[in-house]
Motif scaffolding. Sequence first.
Motif, PDB file in Angstrom:
ATOM      1  N   ASP A 173      14.008  -1.810   2.030  1.00 28.34           N
ATOM      2  CA  ASP A 173      12.978  -1.516   1.029  1.00 28.34           C
ATOM      3  C   ASP A 173      13.410  -2.003  -0.350  1.00 28.34           C
ATOM      4  O   ASP A 173      14.602  -1.983  -0.693  1.00 28.34           O
ATOM      5  CB  ASP A 173      12.711  -0.008   0.953  1.00 28.34           C
ATOM      6  CG  ASP A 173      11.865   0.493   2.124  1.00 28.34           C
ATOM      7  OD1 ASP A 173      11.293  -0.359   2.838  1.00 28.34           O
ATOM      8  OD2 ASP A 173      11.788   1.727   2.317  1.00 28.34           O
ATOM      9  N   ILE A 219       8.968   2.887  -4.311  1.00 27.50           N
ATOM     10  CA  ILE A 219       9.162   1.814  -3.346  1.00 27.50           C
ATOM     11  C   ILE A 219       8.183   0.699  -3.704  1.00 27.50           C
ATOM     12  O   ILE A 219       6.978   0.924  -3.815  1.00 27.50           O
ATOM     13  CB  ILE A 219       8.933   2.320  -1.913  1.00 27.50           C
ATOM     14  CG1 ILE A 219       9.989   3.377  -1.575  1.00 27.50           C
ATOM     15  CG2 ILE A 219       9.002   1.165  -0.916  1.00 27.50           C
ATOM     16  CD1 ILE A 219       9.790   4.017  -0.215  1.00 27.50           C
ATOM     17  N   ASN A 221       7.539  -2.312  -2.113  1.00 32.84           N
ATOM     18  CA  ASN A 221       7.354  -3.311  -1.058  1.00 32.84           C
ATOM     19  C   ASN A 221       6.017  -4.029  -1.126  1.00 32.84           C
ATOM     20  O   ASN A 221       5.885  -5.139  -0.589  1.00 32.84           O
ATOM     21  CB  ASN A 221       7.482  -2.653   0.316  1.00 32.84           C
ATOM     22  CG  ASN A 221       8.893  -2.159   0.599  1.00 32.84           C
ATOM     23  OD1 ASN A 221       9.847  -2.588  -0.046  1.00 32.84           O
ATOM     24  ND2 ASN A 221       9.022  -1.254   1.550  1.00 32.84           N
TER      25      ASN A 221
END
Length: 342
Positions: A173, A219, A221
């Motif tokens: 990640d 995160i 991503n």
Amino acid sequence: MLGAELSPGSPQPDLESLPPRIAPAPALVAQPGWREAQPAAGLRAGGRRPVGMGNQVEKLTHLNYKEVPTADPTGMDRDEGPRIGVSYIFSSDDDELEQQDSAAQDMGGEHPVPQPYDPQVQEVECSVYYRDECIYQKSFAGDDTTPDERDGGGGQLSTYTPENLLNRCKPGDLVEFVCQAQYPHWAVYVGDFQVVHLQRLEVVNSFLTDASQGRRGRIANYLYRYKPLSPAMVVRNALEQVGCKDRELSWRNSECFAAWCRYGKREFKIGGELRIGKQPYRLRIRLGDKRSHTLEFQSLEDLIMEKRRNDQIGRAAVIQELSSHLQAAEEEEDPGAQTAAE
């Protein structure tokens, strides 16, 4: 005859009768300021920073967005095949972290107490395009906020404390740490509560809580829309670079390094693209519900640096800066509108 040795008693040659000799070329002298980091504020009105084009070093003043250079600064746009275009020499974002580390050490090694942070107030909504393809998007539109995420901003752009973020991370990640008036800091989560990140011109392996320096994180991503590598490959890319520093580095900031680990694109590296005078990258900044402003760049690297500068100065400052420019541009296009209205 030239090159013949002269004995002590031989007559001296007539220097004026000898053919002229070519003087040796002067040695190249490094220009002051070349490859030196400049303050990030240099991009604002009145700021100056060195710009490299081939072997030239020019000083450009970035007065407003309308004057971003796109060709030879001398005004001679020669058609001589591929060439390196004008590119800003940006500062190293990690200098900000170094200053913060020094402040933490002065406080006995403890990180400063984080201030309240609301992404929808602080961050700039924007999209990045390569020609007609959207390759990055940060938008709060359509983000659903659950009751336990209201303190984080909601949706994919929610932010969490480092301890809560650990419970959400998986190896491979990308993690983005954010804080008001600071550059975002990116890292790659490699498992066992650890991340690999570019900090102070060195790729290091740290615990996530230490790398955060007390900032909230998310995160990241789904911001870039490239196809990611496998989690194992992402982790391997990151760990193989641990220990690289200074001139060994191929990335200008932590975001470029982390994104390269996940997507493997050479565009994230320093000089990864050949600048040929065109501007295929566009940064579209959202100013309001029905208003936006678009900037063009020759490389993804330059665009990322501008995007990160916007995150550092904050949403309100970016909107004010662009609104002032757009208002001035509109007055130049229609100077008689105000007179007619009066």
